[in-house]
Structures are given as structure tokens and as C-alpha cells.
Write a protein that holds these residues in place. Structure first.
Motif, PDB file in Angstrom:
ATOM      1  N   ARG A  91     -18.105  -7.254  -1.770  1.00 10.09           N
ATOM      2  CA  ARG A  91     -17.751  -7.857  -2.822  1.00 10.09           C
ATOM      3  C   ARG A  91     -16.787  -6.601  -3.150  1.00 10.09           C
ATOM      4  N   ALA A  92     -17.429  -5.265  -3.041  1.00 10.09           N
ATOM      5  CA  ALA A  92     -15.971  -4.497  -2.793  1.00 10.09           C
ATOM      6  C   ALA A  92     -14.809  -4.753  -2.203  1.00 10.09           C
ATOM      7  N   PHE A  93     -15.148  -4.559  -0.802  1.00 12.54           N
ATOM      8  CA  PHE A  93     -13.937  -4.796   0.173  1.00 12.54           C
ATOM      9  C   PHE A  93     -13.403  -5.875  -0.383  1.00 12.54           C
ATOM     10  N   VAL A  94     -13.801  -6.930  -0.257  1.00 12.67           N
ATOM     11  CA  VAL A  94     -12.915  -8.533  -0.250  1.00 12.67           C
ATOM     12  C   VAL A  94     -12.384  -7.877  -1.740  1.00 12.67           C
ATOM     13  N   ALA A  95     -12.605  -7.616  -3.303  1.00 14.66           N
ATOM     14  CA  ALA A  95     -12.008  -7.344  -4.589  1.00 14.66           C
ATOM     15  C   ALA A  95     -10.271  -6.117  -3.869  1.00 14.66           C
ATOM     16  N   ASP A  96     -11.320  -4.867  -2.813  1.00 10.94           N
ATOM     17  CA  ASP A  96     -10.428  -4.020  -2.329  1.00 10.94           C
ATOM     18  C   ASP A  96      -9.285  -4.639  -1.224  1.00 10.94           C
ATOM     19  N   ALA A  97      -9.540  -5.292  -0.800  1.00  9.49           N
ATOM     20  CA  ALA A  97      -8.549  -6.132   0.462  1.00  9.49           C
ATOM     21  C   ALA A  97      -7.849  -6.978  -0.085  1.00  9.49           C
ATOM     22  N   SER A  98      -8.312  -7.478  -1.654  1.00 10.12           N
ATOM     23  CA  SER A  98      -7.723  -8.872  -1.820  1.00 10.12           C
ATOM     24  C   SER A  98      -6.284  -7.877  -2.749  1.00 10.12           C
ATOM     25  N   HIS A  99      -6.559  -6.832  -3.263  1.00  7.80           N
ATOM     26  CA  HIS A  99      -6.248  -6.458  -4.142  1.00  7.80           C
ATOM     27  C   HIS A  99      -4.914  -5.478  -3.971  1.00  7.80           C
ATOM     28  N   GLN A 100      -4.977  -4.991  -2.583  1.00  8.54           N
ATOM     29  CA  GLN A 100      -4.260  -3.830  -1.839  1.00  8.54           C
ATOM     30  C   GLN A 100      -3.447  -5.010  -0.955  1.00  8.54           C
ATOM     31  N   LEU A 101      -3.383  -5.870  -0.936  1.00  8.34           N
ATOM     32  CA  LEU A 101      -2.896  -7.246   0.105  1.00  8.34           C
ATOM     33  C   LEU A 101      -1.401  -7.290  -1.102  1.00  8.34           C
ATOM     34  N   ARG A 102      -2.362  -7.586  -2.030  1.00  5.40           N
ATOM     35  CA  ARG A 102      -1.012  -8.671  -3.258  1.00  5.40           C
ATOM     36  C   ARG A 102       0.195  -8.212  -3.120  1.00  5.40           C
ATOM     37  N   ASN A 103       0.196  -6.833  -3.746  1.00  2.54           N
ATOM     38  CA  ASN A 103       1.174  -5.694  -3.285  1.00  2.54           C
ATOM     39  C   ASN A 103       2.387  -5.650  -2.208  1.00  2.54           C
ATOM     40  N   PRO A 104       1.727  -5.601  -0.189  1.00  2.01           N
ATOM     41  CA  PRO A 104       2.335  -5.759   0.733  1.00  2.01           C
ATOM     42  C   PRO A 104       3.266  -7.399   0.207  1.00  2.01           C
ATOM     43  N   LEU A 105       1.873  -8.475  -0.424  1.00  2.00           N
ATOM     44  CA  LEU A 105       2.714  -9.288  -0.343  1.00  2.00           C
ATOM     45  C   LEU A 105       3.768 -10.138  -1.271  1.00  2.00           C
ATOM     46  N   ALA A 106       3.626 -10.118  -2.548  1.00  2.00           N
ATOM     47  CA  ALA A 106       4.710 -10.077  -2.855  1.00  2.00           C
ATOM     48  C   ALA A 106       5.988  -9.106  -2.547  1.00  2.00           C
ATOM     49  N   ALA A 107       6.442  -8.134  -2.144  1.00  4.31           N
ATOM     50  CA  ALA A 107       7.227  -7.436  -1.571  1.00  4.31           C
ATOM     51  C   ALA A 107       7.858  -8.435  -0.507  1.00  4.31           C
ATOM     52  N   LEU A 108       7.065  -9.072   0.051  1.00  3.48           N
ATOM     53  CA  LEU A 108       7.200  -9.800   1.533  1.00  3.48           C
ATOM     54  C   LEU A 108       7.981 -11.283   0.971  1.00  3.48           C
ATOM     55  N   LEU A 109       7.580 -11.325   0.026  1.00  7.24           N
ATOM     56  CA  LEU A 109       7.987 -13.326  -0.334  1.00  7.24           C
ATOM     57  C   LEU A 109       9.142 -12.592  -1.053  1.00  7.24           C
ATOM     58  N   LEU A 110       9.329 -11.631  -1.436  1.00  8.90           N
ATOM     59  CA  LEU A 110      10.818 -11.021  -2.376  1.00  8.90           C
ATOM     60  C   LEU A 110      11.873 -11.023  -1.280  1.00  8.90           C
ATOM     61  N   ARG A 111      11.100 -10.078  -0.182  1.00  3.32           N
ATOM     62  CA  ARG A 111      12.480 -10.404   0.486  1.00  3.32           C
ATOM     63  C   ARG A 111      12.776 -11.783   1.530  1.00  3.32           C
ATOM     64  N   ILE A 112      11.562 -12.832   1.696  1.00  2.00           N
ATOM     65  CA  ILE A 112      11.973 -14.006   2.344  1.00  2.00           C
ATOM     66  C   ILE A 112      12.560 -14.970   0.980  1.00  2.00           C
ATOM     67  N   GLU A 113      12.451 -14.188  -0.139  1.00  2.16           N
ATOM     68  CA  GLU A 113      13.558 -14.651  -1.038  1.00  2.16           C
ATOM     69  C   GLU A 113      15.336 -14.643  -1.406  1.00  2.16           C
ATOM     70  N   LEU A 114      15.080 -13.233  -0.307  1.00  2.03           N
ATOM     71  CA  LEU A 114      16.420 -12.650  -0.673  1.00  2.03           C
ATOM     72  C   LEU A 114      17.435 -12.991   0.852  1.00  2.03           C
ATOM     73  N   LEU A 115      16.158 -13.554   1.704  1.00  3.82           N
ATOM     74  CA  LEU A 115      16.862 -13.957   2.938  1.00  3.82           C
ATOM     75  C   LEU A 115      16.892 -14.890   2.604  1.00  3.82           C
ATOM     76  N   ALA A 116      16.450 -16.426   2.106  1.00  2.00           N
ATOM     77  CA  ALA A 116      16.841 -17.584   1.682  1.00  2.00           C
ATOM     78  C   ALA A 116      18.379 -17.598   1.520  1.00  2.00           C
ATOM     79  N   TYR A 117      18.740 -16.743   0.051  1.00  2.00           N
ATOM     80  CA  TYR A 117      20.175 -16.584  -0.064  1.00  2.00           C
ATOM     81  C   TYR A 117      21.149 -17.047   1.374  1.00  2.00           C
ATOM     82  N   GLU A 118      20.884 -15.644   2.386  1.00  2.00           N
ATOM     83  CA  GLU A 118      21.802 -15.540   3.742  1.00  2.00           C
ATOM     84  C   GLU A 118      22.253 -16.630   4.311  1.00  2.00           C
ATOM     85  N   LEU A 119      20.227 -17.590   4.549  1.00  2.00           N
ATOM     86  CA  LEU A 119      21.002 -19.555   5.257  1.00  2.00           C
ATOM     87  C   LEU A 119      21.250 -20.404   4.629  1.00  2.00           C
TER      88      LEU A 119
END
Length: 470
Positions: free
Chosen positions: A254-282
Motif C-alpha cells: 500500500r505504501a509503495f502504491v501510495a508513494d508511487a502514485s503521489h511521486q508520479l503526479r508531479n512529473p506527469l503534471a509537468a509533462l501535461l503542461l509541456r504538452i499543452e505548451l507544445l499544442a500551441y506550436e502545432l
């Protein structure tokens, strides 16, 4: 197990007591009869000694009219007194079977039967054999015959014919004493068997209850190891160690799932933001970037659901008396705009009823179930939400008119990440019902799915009306 083991022990103990009691009862009967036989042998020996020198006045001619001498009179008086006191018939008979003296005077030798057989044996210069065993239910008599020997020859036979009533009464009394002892011993044995089976099986019963508790999700349950046989105490200790290890492994998972999901949210949020920025260039309407954005959002939803699932497995329910009808009506009102926007009618029948539930958990469960019903119901159909109660549980039934599930798919509803192959294009992570079922189970509730005729799915959320035990 106790109901199967206890009758076996009782049958074995009853067999042992019968194996001891029956020979003892036979021995008591034999002892009582032997005592009577010995007394009759002594009596016949005494009468034989008196009759040894009894002679007829005319010598050996028994057919002649004989006058009784003094010894014969003494023998007759003894026989009469014996008969009056003990009610035992006795007589002295010549070798031809004629009575020399008897009490009562009418006593004669029968032509056949036990008396005749005993008399015939005594004529052979030996005492008659011991009579057959007399049991309390038999109304027979004891016959003992002894020869009267003078100068090495049998000159007469003494026969006693005794009633067996007093002897049978003593045998029956002895049997009653033995029976009372057997009953007392059986009761003691049953009491000992109850204590023994309780002592032996109590750890097994506790182990069974604890195993069921752990299987139901109460991982903190443990077995007390203070009582029972040493082998079962060692088994209980080993079980507790195993439960500790399993709990540690699940906690780490449980701790691993919680930690993994929590730790992956920040990189994923950053990735989604970069994808949004990239969409403006296309160029606007680019299908590839739209697909990447959709998959990114779905991944974010999966991570959020994983975190919710990890927290749900570790959260204890805050149970309280809750108005299920009012809570359900509130959730129906909250989802009504969403259903209306999709062209689905959301209908609620929510009479007031109370049950023990965590309001937040139950609200989340109803949100997940109503969301699924609205999501899979086609436009123009309806979703019915019904609250009901019986003696032990309150239920909320959510029935839709969507495509429903097959029998095989119904068995997999609630499995983590499982979604029907026919619904892969509909938004979702496959964790919603798993989270709902976990949250409900923590408070003693449950979730079940069934077919809704003529088509659709019926989901039933149940919560207890009485406070669940720990």
C-alpha cells in the motif's frame, strides 16, 4: 468440529462402561446365586446327617407298616421348622423315590423336571450339579440334592426346592446400584469430555474466527496463545507470525502504491503542461496531440484512483447513525444535472431510513455507482435509485437501462483495473468499484451487481442497521 468429536467420545466411553458394567452385573448375579446354593448345600448336608441313621421299625421292608422312631420324628420336626421359617420345601426320599420325611407332607418326587434330575444325580453318590443361573425376570426355583450315605452305600436322598424371589430381588438391587454407578460415571465422563473438547478445540475455534476476520480485511486480528494443548499454542504463535508478515507485506504494498502514485503526479503534471505548451506550436485540431493529451489525462486519473485505493485500504470507517434516504436524495440531486446534460432521466425513491454508515464513504460509493449508471445508460433512458430497508440492512439499489453485463462479466465486477471489452472507449480507470467495495467493507457494508430486466445493470449498496462488531 465439537459436535462431531463429542458424540464419538461419548460412544467410546459408553462402550467402555458397558464392557465393564455387563460382566460386573453377571458377576453380581452369579455371586448371589452361589451364596444361596452354598446355603442349600449346607442345609442338605445337615439333613443328610440326621437322616443317616433313620431306620424303619420293620428293618428294610419299606412296604410294611412302619413306626417312626425318635430319630425320624426329630428329622420331621427339623424339616417342618425349616419349611415354616424359610418357605423352602425339603424332603428325604428313599432310593425307590418314596418319601421318608418331607415338609410339607404332600411333597412327592415328580416324574420329570429339575427335581427328578437332581434326585437321579444324588443316587450316583454325588451332589447334584449347580442350577442354571436365575435372572431377575425368571420365576424358576433352585433345586439341590445330596445323597445320604451309610457304609459306603446311598440309602436315601435329601432334596431342597427353594424359591428364588428374595435372591432375584437382591440381584435386581445390585444391578440398580451398578446402573446408578454407570449413570454417574457416564455423567462424569460427559462432563470431562466437554471440558476436554472445549480445552482442545477452543484454540482451533479462535484460530478459525481470526482467520475469517483477516480474510474479511481486519488484518490486526490475532490469536491468543495462552490456552490449549502445546501443539495448538505453537500453531497459534506461528499463525500470528504469519499474519504479522502478511500485514507487513500488504502495508509495504500500500505504501509503495501510495508513494508511487503521489511521486508520479508531479512529473506527469509537468509533462501535461509541456504538452499543452507544445499544442500551441502545432496547427489547431492536430489529432496526434489531442490523443496524447487524452492519454495523459487518463494516466493522471489512474494515478489519482490508485492513491484513493491505497488510502481506502488503510482508512477506518467513521461509523454513525445516518439517514440513508436523505443522503441518497442529496446525491441524486447532485448528479441530476449531469444526467440531464447526457439526456438521461435520474429518478430517486428515497424514503427515510437509518443505518450505521460512514456518511463520507457512503456518499463516495453512491457517487461512483450513480456515475457508472449515468455513464453507461444511453440517451433517452432512465436510471432509478431506490432506498429500502429490512430487519437487518438498508439498501440503495441503482438500476440502469444500459447494455448491462454478461454472467461471466458479473463475476469480475469490482476487480482492479477490469473493464468490459465492450466499454473500453468510455472514460474510466477500472478502479472505481474496487475503491467503493473496499470503503464499504471497512464499515460492514457490501456492494453487489446483478442483471436488471429487461436490460441493464442493477447495483445494490447494503449497509447494516445495527452497529457492526469490531
Amino acid at each position: 468440529m465439537r459436535t462431531r468429536l463429542l458424540p464419538l467420545l461419548i460412544v467410546l466411553m459408553a462402550a467402555v462402561l458397558l464392557a465393564l458394567g455387563v460382566p460386573l452385573a453377571v458377576s453380581v448375579a452369579g455371586g448371589q446365586q452361589q451364596k444361596v446354593v452354598v446355603d442349600r448345600i449346607d442345609d442338605t448336608a445337615r439333613f443328610a446327617a440326621l437322616a443317616q441313621f433313620v431306620t424303619l421299625a420293620s428293618g428294610t421292608d419299606e412296604s410294611a407298616s412302619a413306626s417312626k422312631d425318635e430319630r425320624l420324628l426329630t428329622l420331621e420336626r427339623e424339616l417342618d421348622s425349616y419349611h415354616d421359617v424359610y418357605d423352602i420345601r425339603a424332603g428325604v426320599f428313599s432310593t425307590r423315590g418314596t418319601p421318608l420325611a418331607s415338609a410339607p407332607r404332600s411333597l412327592r418326587l415328580p416324574q420329570e423336571g429339575e427335581v427328578r434330575e437332581a434326585y437321579a444325580e444324588a443316587l450316583l453318590s454325588r451332589r447334584s450339579h449347580d442350577p442354571r443361573q436365575v435372572w431377575p425376570w425368571q420365576r424358576s426355583r433352585l433345586v439341590v440334592a445330596s445323597p445320604v450315605i451309610r457304609d459306603g452305600d446311598v440309602v436315601a436322598v435329601v432334596v431342597t426346592d427353594s424359591p428364588t424371589g428374595p435372591m432375584r430381588s437382591r440381584i435386581l438391587h445390585g444391578w440398580l446400584v451398578i446402573g446408578a454407578g454407570e449413570v454417574a460415571a457416564m455423567l462424569l465422563a460427559i462432563g470431562a469430555a466437554l471440558r476436554l473438547t472445549g480445552w482442545v478445540l477452543k484454540p482451533v475455534r479462535v484460530l478459525d474466527i481470526t482467520t475469517h476476520a483477516i480474510a474479511s480485511g481486519r488484518l490486526k486480528s490475532r490469536v491468543a496463545v495462552a490456552s490449549g494443548p502445546p501443539e495448538l499454542r505453537r500453531l497459534a504463535g506461528a499463525f500470528n507470525e504469519m499474519a504479522d508478515n502478511v500485514e507487513d507485506v500488504l502495508e509495504q504494498q500500500r505504501a509503495f502504491v501510495a508513494d508511487a502514485s503521489h511521486q508520479l503526479r508531479n512529473p506527469l503534471a509537468a509533462l501535461l503542461l509541456r504538452i499543452e505548451l507544445l499544442a500551441y506550436e502545432l496547427p489547431e485540431g492536430n489529432e496526434e496531440i489531442a490523443s496524447v493529451q487524452s492519454e495523459g489525462k487518463r494516466l493522471a486519473q489512474v494515478l489519482d484512483d490508485l492513491l484513493d485505493l491505497a488510502l481506502a485500504e488503510h482508512t477506518e470507517a467513521d461509523l454513525r447513525v445516518t439517514d440513508i434516504g436523505a443522503l441518497t436524495a442529496e446525491r441524486v440531486a447532485a448528479w441530476a444535472p449531469t444526467a440531464e446534460a447526457k439526456g438521461v432521466r435520474l429518478v430517486g425513491d428515497c424514503p427515510a431510513t437509518t443505518a450505521w454508515a460512514d456518511p463520507v464513504t457512503l456518499s463516495s460509493a453512491l457517487d461512483a455507482v450513480i456515475d457508472n449508471a449515468v455513464k453507461f445508460t444511453p440517451e433517452g433512458e432512465s436510471v432509478e435509485v431506490t432506498v429500502a430497508a429490512d430487519g437487518e440492512t438498508s439498501t440503495v439499489v441503482v438500476a440502469d437501462h444500459g447494455p448491462g453485463l454478461t454472467d461471466e462479466e458479473l463475476t469480475r465486477v469490482g476487480d482492479r483495473f477490469w473493464r468490459s471489452g465492450r466499454h473500453q472507449n468510455i472514460k474510466g480507470s477500472g478502479l472505481g468499484l474496487s475503491i467503493t467495495r473496499t470503503l464499504l467493507a471497512a464499515g460492514g457494508g457490501s456492494l453487489s451487481c446483478d442483471h436488471h430486466e429487461p436490460n441493464g445493470l442493477k447495483v445494490t449498496v447494503s449497509v447494516p442497521r445495527s452497529r457492526p462488531t469490531a
